[in-house]
Design an enzyme around this catalytic site. Structure first.
Site, mmCIF file in Angstrom:
data_model
loop_
_atom_site.group_PDB
_atom_site.id
_atom_site.type_symbol
_atom_site.label_atom_id
_atom_site.label_comp_id
_atom_site.label_asym_id
_atom_site.label_seq_id
_atom_site.Cartn_x
_atom_site.Cartn_y
_atom_site.Cartn_z
ATOM 1 N N ALA A 65 0.897 -1.152 0.029
ATOM 2 C CA ALA A 65 -0.116 -0.003 0.048
ATOM 3 C C ALA A 65 0.873 1.404 -0.025
ATOM 4 O O ALA A 65 1.943 1.092 0.543
ATOM 5 C CB ALA A 65 -1.106 -0.035 1.204
ATOM 6 N N GLY A 108 0.570 -5.106 0.911
ATOM 7 C CA GLY A 108 -0.567 -5.228 0.056
ATOM 8 C C GLY A 108 -0.130 -5.774 -1.421
ATOM 9 O O GLY A 108 -1.147 -6.457 -2.155
ATOM 10 N N GLU A 111 -0.610 -9.655 -0.873
ATOM 11 C CA GLU A 111 -1.860 -9.935 -0.510
ATOM 12 C C GLU A 111 -2.694 -9.749 -1.875
ATOM 13 O O GLU A 111 -3.522 -10.650 -2.328
ATOM 14 C CB GLU A 111 -2.498 -8.793 0.263
ATOM 15 C CG GLU A 111 -1.930 -8.984 1.804
ATOM 16 C CD GLU A 111 -2.448 -8.000 2.772
ATOM 17 O OE1 GLU A 111 -1.982 -6.740 2.449
ATOM 18 O OE2 GLU A 111 -3.078 -8.300 3.666
ATOM 19 N N GLU A 131 4.322 -5.162 7.228
ATOM 20 C CA GLU A 131 3.626 -3.965 7.723
ATOM 21 C C GLU A 131 3.959 -3.893 9.276
ATOM 22 O O GLU A 131 3.833 -2.807 9.746
ATOM 23 C CB GLU A 131 2.019 -4.405 7.905
ATOM 24 C CG GLU A 131 1.496 -4.451 6.347
ATOM 25 C CD GLU A 131 1.617 -5.589 5.599
ATOM 26 O OE1 GLU A 131 2.315 -6.513 5.646
ATOM 27 O OE2 GLU A 131 0.674 -5.903 4.692
HETATM 28 C C1 HXC Z 1 4.976 4.299 -1.264
HETATM 29 C C2 HXC Z 1 7.173 3.412 -1.878
HETATM 30 C C3 HXC Z 1 6.604 2.109 -1.272
HETATM 31 C C4 HXC Z 1 5.269 1.992 -0.442
HETATM 32 C C5 HXC Z 1 8.538 1.885 -2.080
HETATM 33 N N1 HXC Z 1 8.284 3.200 -2.464
HETATM 34 N N2 HXC Z 1 7.559 1.187 -1.723
HETATM 35 N N3 HXC Z 1 6.254 4.489 -1.797
HETATM 36 N N4 HXC Z 1 4.539 3.222 -0.729
HETATM 37 N N5 HXC Z 1 4.924 1.111 0.006
HETATM 38 C C6 HXC Z 1 8.979 4.240 -2.853
HETATM 39 C C7 HXC Z 1 10.056 4.674 -2.313
HETATM 40 O O1 HXC Z 1 9.787 5.646 -1.213
HETATM 41 C C8 HXC Z 1 10.957 5.154 -3.175
HETATM 42 O O2 HXC Z 1 10.604 6.651 -3.648
HETATM 43 C C9 HXC Z 1 10.857 4.272 -4.445
HETATM 44 O O3 HXC Z 1 9.671 3.682 -4.208
HETATM 45 C C10 HXC Z 1 11.931 3.524 -4.751
HETATM 46 O O4 HXC Z 1 11.958 2.782 -3.231
HETATM 47 P P1 HXC Z 1 13.413 2.637 -2.624
HETATM 48 O O5 HXC Z 1 13.238 2.217 -1.027
HETATM 49 O O6 HXC Z 1 14.354 3.705 -2.984
HETATM 50 O O7 HXC Z 1 14.162 1.202 -3.446
HETATM 51 P P2 HXC Z 1 15.047 0.142 -2.659
HETATM 52 O O8 HXC Z 1 15.993 0.675 -1.739
HETATM 53 O O9 HXC Z 1 15.411 -0.702 -3.723
HETATM 54 O O10 HXC Z 1 13.966 -0.649 -1.564
HETATM 55 C C11 HXC Z 1 12.891 -1.384 -2.070
HETATM 56 C C12 HXC Z 1 11.847 -1.846 -0.820
HETATM 57 C C13 HXC Z 1 11.369 -0.508 0.014
HETATM 58 C C14 HXC Z 1 12.861 -2.967 -0.147
HETATM 59 C C15 HXC Z 1 10.743 -2.569 -1.659
HETATM 60 O O11 HXC Z 1 10.964 0.548 -1.113
HETATM 61 C C16 HXC Z 1 10.757 -0.735 0.962
HETATM 62 O O12 HXC Z 1 10.753 -1.215 1.902
HETATM 63 N N6 HXC Z 1 9.087 -0.678 0.785
HETATM 64 C C17 HXC Z 1 8.290 -0.342 1.495
HETATM 65 C C18 HXC Z 1 7.597 -2.032 1.774
HETATM 66 C C19 HXC Z 1 6.361 -1.951 2.651
HETATM 67 O O13 HXC Z 1 6.777 -1.617 3.822
HETATM 68 N N7 HXC Z 1 5.441 -2.370 2.204
HETATM 69 C C20 HXC Z 1 4.083 -2.521 3.056
HETATM 70 C C21 HXC Z 1 3.330 -1.378 2.892
HETATM 71 S S1 HXC Z 1 2.035 -1.277 4.043
HETATM 72 P P3 HXC Z 1 11.727 7.772 -3.648
HETATM 73 O O14 HXC Z 1 10.719 9.083 -3.874
HETATM 74 O O15 HXC Z 1 12.272 7.906 -2.558
HETATM 75 O O16 HXC Z 1 12.402 7.292 -4.936
HETATM 76 C C22 HXC Z 1 0.952 -2.257 3.419
HETATM 77 C C23 HXC Z 1 -0.325 -2.471 3.987
HETATM 78 C C24 HXC Z 1 -1.292 -3.240 3.253
HETATM 79 O O17 HXC Z 1 1.103 -2.839 2.174
HETATM 80 C C25 HXC Z 1 -2.735 -3.039 3.559
HETATM 81 C C26 HXC Z 1 -3.647 -3.212 2.367
HETATM 82 C C27 HXC Z 1 -3.421 -2.591 1.115
#
Ligand code: HXC
Length: 257
Positions: A65, A108, A111, A131
């Site tokens: 998400a 997400g 999921e 999450e």
């Molecule tokens: C918003 C995101 C994002 C996310 C990545 N980006 N994931 N933006 N929401 N979930 C953005 C980063 O901010 C970054 O933007 C760009 O994408 C590239 O990501 P990086 O982090 O620079 O890449 P990398 O170092 O290769 O790392 C990849 C990654 C990391 C390991 C996937 O991005 C990460 O940990 N992302 C979050 C994963 C996460 O926690 N997902 C769960 C979310 S909660 P900029 O502008 O800096 O370039 C969820 C709840 C579900 O999903 C509920 C129902 C839907």
């Protein structure tokens, strides 16, 4: 208007939806949810389409998400305006959805893959429910679908630690149907969708419904539903054609209904 967050194509009798927010690793924001579910439903309603492929980019199926969008949301906002409910629309899609997953399928994104009917992963795919690291927990089915498909042990492990799992582990756990080299992923998914789209459309719909019953009902109910759907298949032209063709040693030609 905003740019669209997905690319939508038709390839013969299959629909192809590509998540397309590359700068955010296809993070699932509200717009992407609405557009994806609307396209899935359009393909579902289109008689020329027999199966749908959902994919992302080589780097990410979807990294979850959109955290920026969620960061300031309060409970009452979420509760009164449940924007995750858009994803429930995916459950109403009766045609098979093949997920082609490369790179990150996290939160997400994981999921969403698990909501699809067949998951084909590239060797470099990474699945996880991170999450917990953000102070939350899965919200569109991860805790339930992993527990039901793979069991409590892996569900607790993933959901409580937030660790990633590679494609091979996901396959061994039964969360993924096939693992293929990255350069074959889309081809494999599209071929799979083509195979399905070539079959008797009513029996494809019945077969998907029958398998889904396994997740929603006690065994006796599921078996009863399967038997009725099996019998119902004999009301379709495709059953006559499929069996006549077999007996005549020729290839069957299935029409849409
Ligand atoms: C918003 C995101 C994002 C996310 C990545 N980006 N994931 N933006 N929401 N979930 C953005 C980063 O901010 C970054 O933007 C760009 O994408 C590239 O990501 P990086 O982090 O620079 O890449 P990398 O170092 O290769 O790392 C990849 C990654 C990391 C390991 C996937 O991005 C990460 O940990 N992302 C979050 C994963 C996460 O926690 N997902 C769960 C979310 S909660 P900029 O502008 O800096 O370039 C969820 C709840 C579900 O999903 C509920 C129902 C839907």
């Amino acid at each position: 208007a905003d740019e669209t967050t997905i690319l939508v194509e038709r390839r013969g009798n299959i629909g192809l939806i590509t998540l397309n927010r590359p700068k955010a690793l296809n993070a699932l924001n509200r717009q992407l949810a609405a557009e994806t579910v609307a396209s899935l439903r359009d393909f579902d309603a289109d008689e020329r389409i027999g199966a749908i492929v959902l994919t992302g980019s080589p780097r990410a199926f979807a990294a979850g998400a959109d955290i920026e969008e969620m960061a300031t949301v309060r409970f009452t906002d979420f509760y009164m305006d449940d924007f995750l409910a858009a994803w429930d629309g995916l459950r109403g899609v009766s045609k098979p959805i093949v997920a082609a997953v490369a790179g990150y399928a996290l939160g997400g994104g994981c999921e969403l893959a698990l909501m699809c009917d067949i998951v084909i992963a590239s060797e470099d795919a990474q699945f996880g429910q991170p999450e917990i690291k953000l102070g939350i927990l899965p919200g569109i089915g991860g805790s339930q679908r992993i527990a039901r498909s793979a069991g409590k042990a892996l569900a607790m492990d993933l959901v409580l630690t937030g660790r990633n799992m590679d494609a091979r582990e996901a396959k061994a756990a039964g969360l993924v149907s096939r693992v293929v080299p990255a350069d074959q992923l889309l081809h494999e998914a599209i071929e799979t969708a083509h195979v399905i789209a070539g079959y008797n459309a009513p029996s494809v719909k019945m077969a998907k419904e029958a398998v889904n019953r396994a997740f929603e009902t006690p065994l006796a109910e599921g078996l009863r539903a399967e038997r009725l759907l099996f019998q119902a298949a004999f009301a379709t032209e495709g059953q006559k054609e499929g069996m006549e063709a077999f007996v005549a040693k020729r290839a069957p030609v299935f029409r849409g209904r």
